[in-house]
Design a protein around this motif. Structure first.
Motif, PDB file in Angstrom:
ATOM      1  N   VAL A  10       0.736  -1.580  -0.088  1.00 13.27           N
ATOM      2  CA  VAL A  10      -0.239   0.032   0.632  1.00 13.27           C
ATOM      3  C   VAL A  10       0.828   1.136  -0.228  1.00 13.27           C
ATOM      4  CG1 VAL A  10      -1.721   1.286   1.432  1.00 13.27           C
ATOM      5  CG2 VAL A  10      -2.029  -0.556   1.164  1.00 13.27           C
ATOM      6  N   ALA A  11       2.031   1.534   0.992  1.00 14.24           N
ATOM      7  CA  ALA A  11       2.664   2.623   1.095  1.00 14.24           C
ATOM      8  C   ALA A  11       3.555   2.423  -0.472  1.00 14.24           C
ATOM      9  CB  ALA A  11       3.837   1.824   1.835  1.00 14.24           C
ATOM     10  N   ILE A  12       3.961   1.782  -1.480  1.00 14.31           N
ATOM     11  CA  ILE A  12       4.376   1.815  -2.814  1.00 14.31           C
ATOM     12  C   ILE A  12       3.536   2.081  -3.451  1.00 14.31           C
ATOM     13  CG2 ILE A  12       5.298   0.528  -4.875  1.00 14.31           C
ATOM     14  CD1 ILE A  12       6.416  -1.201  -2.260  1.00 14.31           C
ATOM     15  N   PHE A  13       1.736   1.397  -3.326  1.00 14.80           N
ATOM     16  CA  PHE A  13       0.519   2.637  -4.445  1.00 14.80           C
ATOM     17  C   PHE A  13       0.944   3.461  -4.561  1.00 14.80           C
ATOM     18  CE2 PHE A  13       0.353  -1.841  -5.812  1.00 14.80           C
ATOM     19  CZ  PHE A  13      -0.979  -1.123  -6.496  1.00 14.80           C
ATOM     20  N   ALA A  14       1.039   4.609  -2.654  1.00 18.68           N
ATOM     21  CA  ALA A  14       0.999   5.911  -2.064  1.00 18.68           C
ATOM     22  C   ALA A  14       2.125   6.618  -2.560  1.00 18.68           C
ATOM     23  CB  ALA A  14       1.344   6.031  -0.649  1.00 18.68           C
ATOM     24  N   LEU A  15       3.241   6.249  -2.608  1.00 17.63           N
ATOM     25  CA  LEU A  15       4.258   6.742  -3.427  1.00 17.63           C
ATOM     26  C   LEU A  15       4.479   6.643  -5.012  1.00 17.63           C
ATOM     27  CD1 LEU A  15       7.634   4.811  -1.592  1.00 17.63           C
ATOM     28  CD2 LEU A  15       6.673   7.574  -0.923  1.00 17.63           C
ATOM     29  N   VAL A  16       4.085   6.094  -5.422  1.00 19.56           N
ATOM     30  CA  VAL A  16       3.586   5.796  -6.670  1.00 19.56           C
ATOM     31  C   VAL A  16       2.251   6.381  -7.779  1.00 19.56           C
ATOM     32  CG1 VAL A  16       2.991   4.247  -9.264  1.00 19.56           C
ATOM     33  CG2 VAL A  16       4.522   3.419  -7.594  1.00 19.56           C
ATOM     34  N   MET A  17       1.769   6.568  -6.653  1.00 21.35           N
ATOM     35  CA  MET A  17       0.225   8.053  -7.206  1.00 21.35           C
ATOM     36  C   MET A  17       0.874   9.532  -7.024  1.00 21.35           C
ATOM     37  SD  MET A  17      -2.754   8.825  -4.424  1.00 21.35           S
ATOM     38  CE  MET A  17      -1.397   8.689  -2.356  1.00 21.35           C
ATOM     39  N   ILE A  18       1.827   9.087  -5.836  1.00 16.53           N
ATOM     40  CA  ILE A  18       2.124  10.741  -5.831  1.00 16.53           C
ATOM     41  C   ILE A  18       3.294  11.089  -7.015  1.00 16.53           C
ATOM     42  CG2 ILE A  18       3.750  12.563  -4.019  1.00 16.53           C
ATOM     43  CD1 ILE A  18       2.734  10.290  -1.682  1.00 16.53           C
ATOM     44  N   ALA A  19       3.982  10.752  -6.614  1.00 15.26           N
ATOM     45  CA  ALA A  19       4.790  10.653  -7.955  1.00 15.26           C
ATOM     46  C   ALA A  19       3.996  11.314  -9.861  1.00 15.26           C
ATOM     47  CB  ALA A  19       5.446   9.172  -9.004  1.00 15.26           C
ATOM     48  N   ALA A  20       3.018  10.496 -10.085  1.00 12.13           N
ATOM     49  CA  ALA A  20       1.903  10.648 -10.945  1.00 12.13           C
ATOM     50  C   ALA A  20       1.136  11.842 -10.753  1.00 12.13           C
ATOM     51  CB  ALA A  20       0.866   9.071 -10.774  1.00 12.13           C
ATOM     52  N   LEU A  21       1.405  12.380  -9.549  1.00 14.48           N
ATOM     53  CA  LEU A  21       0.022  13.569  -9.129  1.00 14.48           C
ATOM     54  C   LEU A  21       0.971  14.222  -9.519  1.00 14.48           C
ATOM     55  CD1 LEU A  21      -2.057  12.472  -6.139  1.00 14.48           C
ATOM     56  CD2 LEU A  21      -3.106  12.689  -8.865  1.00 14.48           C
ATOM     57  N   LEU A  22       1.783  14.503  -9.108  1.00 12.91           N
ATOM     58  CA  LEU A  22       2.849  15.915  -9.316  1.00 12.91           C
ATOM     59  C   LEU A  22       3.859  15.995 -10.924  1.00 12.91           C
ATOM     60  CD1 LEU A  22       4.959  14.925  -5.883  1.00 12.91           C
ATOM     61  CD2 LEU A  22       3.471  16.868  -6.438  1.00 12.91           C
ATOM     62  N   LEU A  23       3.815  14.799 -11.568  1.00 16.03           N
ATOM     63  CA  LEU A  23       4.923  14.633 -12.423  1.00 16.03           C
ATOM     64  C   LEU A  23       4.096  14.854 -13.573  1.00 16.03           C
ATOM     65  CD1 LEU A  23       7.633  13.120 -11.232  1.00 16.03           C
ATOM     66  CD2 LEU A  23       7.290  15.407 -11.730  1.00 16.03           C
ATOM     67  N   GLY A  24       2.360  14.062 -13.411  1.00 14.42           N
ATOM     68  CA  GLY A  24       2.110  13.572 -14.758  1.00 14.42           C
ATOM     69  C   GLY A  24       1.290  14.583 -15.533  1.00 14.42           C
ATOM     70  N   GLY A  25       0.972  15.770 -14.476  1.00 13.37           N
ATOM     71  CA  GLY A  25      -0.231  16.860 -15.626  1.00 13.37           C
ATOM     72  C   GLY A  25      -1.753  16.133 -15.101  1.00 13.37           C
ATOM     73  N   THR A  26      -3.157  16.495 -16.702  1.00 17.62           N
ATOM     74  CA  THR A  26      -4.337  15.182 -16.078  1.00 17.62           C
ATOM     75  C   THR A  26      -3.960  13.950 -15.915  1.00 17.62           C
ATOM     76  OG1 THR A  26      -4.923  17.621 -17.172  1.00 17.62           O
ATOM     77  CG2 THR A  26      -6.351  15.561 -17.562  1.00 17.62           C
ATOM     78  N   THR A  27      -3.299  13.539 -17.286  1.00 22.68           N
ATOM     79  CA  THR A  27      -3.323  12.003 -17.209  1.00 22.68           C
ATOM     80  C   THR A  27      -2.643  11.931 -16.351  1.00 22.68           C
ATOM     81  OG1 THR A  27      -3.044  12.413 -19.508  1.00 22.68           O
ATOM     82  CG2 THR A  27      -2.171   9.656 -18.242  1.00 22.68           C
ATOM     83  N   GLY A  28      -1.313  11.992 -15.681  1.00 19.08           N
ATOM     84  CA  GLY A  28      -1.323  11.884 -13.926  1.00 19.08           C
ATOM     85  C   GLY A  28      -2.250  12.050 -12.984  1.00 19.08           C
ATOM     86  N   ALA A  29      -2.978  13.064 -12.902  1.00 21.66           N
ATOM     87  CA  ALA A  29      -3.779  13.054 -11.869  1.00 21.66           C
ATOM     88  C   ALA A  29      -5.321  11.954 -12.596  1.00 21.66           C
ATOM     89  CB  ALA A  29      -4.943  14.201 -12.227  1.00 21.66           C
ATOM     90  N   ILE A  30      -5.223  11.387 -13.737  1.00 16.02           N
ATOM     91  CA  ILE A  30      -6.224  10.110 -13.313  1.00 16.02           C
ATOM     92  C   ILE A  30      -5.847   8.660 -12.775  1.00 16.02           C
ATOM     93  CG2 ILE A  30      -6.928   8.843 -15.144  1.00 16.02           C
ATOM     94  CD1 ILE A  30      -7.936  11.364 -17.252  1.00 16.02           C
ATOM     95  N   ILE A  31      -4.270   9.130 -13.295  1.00 14.69           N
ATOM     96  CA  ILE A  31      -3.792   7.516 -13.103  1.00 14.69           C
ATOM     97  C   ILE A  31      -3.287   7.948 -11.116  1.00 14.69           C
ATOM     98  CG2 ILE A  31      -1.457   6.897 -12.445  1.00 14.69           C
ATOM     99  CD1 ILE A  31      -1.031   7.575 -15.770  1.00 14.69           C
ATOM    100  N   GLY A  32      -3.424   8.544 -10.413  1.00 13.40           N
ATOM    101  CA  GLY A  32      -3.805   8.616  -9.043  1.00 13.40           C
ATOM    102  C   GLY A  32      -5.011   8.291  -8.412  1.00 13.40           C
ATOM    103  N   ALA A  33      -5.519   9.215  -9.361  1.00 16.36           N
ATOM    104  CA  ALA A  33      -7.153   8.854  -8.738  1.00 16.36           C
ATOM    105  C   ALA A  33      -6.577   7.525  -8.484  1.00 16.36           C
ATOM    106  CB  ALA A  33      -8.259   9.147  -9.635  1.00 16.36           C
ATOM    107  N   VAL A  34      -6.844   6.859  -9.783  1.00  9.86           N
ATOM    108  CA  VAL A  34      -7.261   5.365 -10.280  1.00  9.86           C
ATOM    109  C   VAL A  34      -6.082   4.243  -8.746  1.00  9.86           C
ATOM    110  CG1 VAL A  34      -6.645   3.184 -10.955  1.00  9.86           C
ATOM    111  CG2 VAL A  34      -7.410   5.154 -12.433  1.00  9.86           C
ATOM    112  N   LEU A  35      -5.035   5.239  -8.128  1.00 11.66           N
ATOM    113  CA  LEU A  35      -4.322   4.338  -8.104  1.00 11.66           C
ATOM    114  C   LEU A  35      -4.682   4.157  -6.301  1.00 11.66           C
ATOM    115  CD1 LEU A  35      -0.493   5.334  -8.863  1.00 11.66           C
ATOM    116  CD2 LEU A  35      -1.718   2.769  -9.240  1.00 11.66           C
ATOM    117  N   PHE A  36      -5.447   6.209  -6.047  1.00 10.06           N
ATOM    118  CA  PHE A  36      -5.918   6.402  -4.473  1.00 10.06           C
ATOM    119  C   PHE A  36      -7.094   5.301  -3.954  1.00 10.06           C
ATOM    120  CE2 PHE A  36      -7.911   9.536  -1.533  1.00 10.06           C
ATOM    121  CZ  PHE A  36      -7.994   9.031  -0.578  1.00 10.06           C
TER     122      PHE A  36
END
Length: 336
Positions: free
Chosen positions: A156-182
């Motif tokens: 779960v912690a690893i999922f959280a770290l990948v989620m944060i990275a996607a949100l910080l670096l991915g723009g709109t696509t990263g926001a969607i990926i981060g939401a799915v990972l959340f």
């Protein structure tokens, strides 16, 4: 005491991560009175290494004597019990007694995992998250019977770290990926507790680590989403998200401190437990809304649907109300 199994495979079967022979001993009534237990199997029994490890962990003080099946099926000797029947009478669903031994153990495995659900589960968890997480737990404990709850918490912690990275670096696509990972992290959050309850590995340290990981994931999502929108020029919703982040952190700090002083471990369930058991229907509804399973799915769906900014405004308002309830409850009740 002699416990009979129909085969060596059945005695060593990793039911929910614990071989069936060990769980049969745990299911014995007044097992503290027994100092030596024989596991009787046709042709003799060679306990697996995992079975021996679990026996020493869970049945310390009880000597184990593997032996050949010396008694015919149906023997009336009062000191003989059929291990699978002991388990079946305790937990197996009706209608499985006529099944072969291994089929009964498969059914037992599924029932043990099903029983790991918590009575405080919210609506989303009960109908969506828990069935998925229990399916994952069932497979993990069958394929990797030596797995421990810590592995799921780390996942779960690893999922959280990948989620944060996607949100910080991915723009709109990263926001969607981060939401799915959340949402995925919200589902996986149930696995460590299910493993712990199914394999008798619950501990204060594990529960604390689970709660802290949940808080880190929640704060990380709001922080990452606020930054994501700020980078896209949506400063107002980003500011609302940042304000909600601060309020959420304050509320979690209050609840965590109270829990540590009262229970000796960090968790954030005091308010949820108080309102979920409240006879007041409004309190019960509020408890379900403020549960992580509900707002994690709501936020994830809002972001995926393109309403990330609106979601942060609503989140900020909701968390402000939640913090007010936390402070009011601490000041004017016995929660502290």
């Amino acid at each position: 005491m002699i416990i009979r199994f129909e085969s060596e495979q059945a005695a060593n079967y990793p039911v929910a991560g614990i071989p069936a022979a060990v769980r049969a001993v745990l299911a014995l009534p007044n097992r503290q009175r027994w100092r030596r237990i024989a596991i009787s199997v046709p042709g003799g029994w060679r306990p697996s290494m995992h079975c021996l490890e679990e026996w020493h962990r869970l049945c310390s003080g009880v000597a184990m004597n593997p032996c050949d099946d010396q008694y015919p099926t149906g023997s009336a000797a009062p000191h003989i019990m059929e291990g699978i029947v002991i388990l079946e009478d305790a937990v197996l669903p009706k209608g499985t007694r006529h099944l072969p031994a291994m089929s009964r153990l498969h059914a037992l495995h599924a029932q043990i995992i099903k029983d790991t659900a918590k009575p405080t589960d919210g609506i989303v968890s009960r109908h969506l998250n828990r069935p998925v997480s229990q399916g994952i737990t069932r497979v993990l404990l069958h394929v990797f019977p030596q797995i421990i709850p810590l592995y799921a918490t780390v996942a779960v912690a690893i999922f959280a770290l990948v989620m944060i990275a996607a949100l910080l670096l991915g723009g709109t696509t990263g926001a969607i990926i981060g939401a799915v990972l959340f949402q995925a992290a919200s589902v996986l959050d149930g696995v460590d507790g299910e493993i712990a309850r199914a394999t008798f590995r619950t501990s204060q340290a594990g529960a604390t680590m689970d709660s802290v990981t949940d808080a880190f994931t929640n704060l990380g999502f709001i922080m990452g989403l606020s930054w994501n929108l700020c980078q896209q020029g949506e400063t107002l919703p980003a500011s609302a998200g940042a304000a909600g982040l601060v309020l959420l952190a304050i509320g979690l700090l209050i609840l965590g401190t109270i829990a540590y002083r009262r229970d000796g471990r960090v968790h954030f369930d005091a308010l949820k437990t108080r309102f979920s058991t409240s006879p007041n229907p409004i309190g019960a509804v509020l408890a379900k809304i403020f549960m992580r399973d509900f707002y994690a799915l709501a936020l994830a769906l809002a972001v995926i649907a393109g309403f990330a900014g609106l979601a942060l405004f609503l989140f900020a308002g909701a968390v402000a109300g939640w913090l007010a309830i936390v402070v009011w409850t601490v000041l004017f009740s016995r929660m502290a």
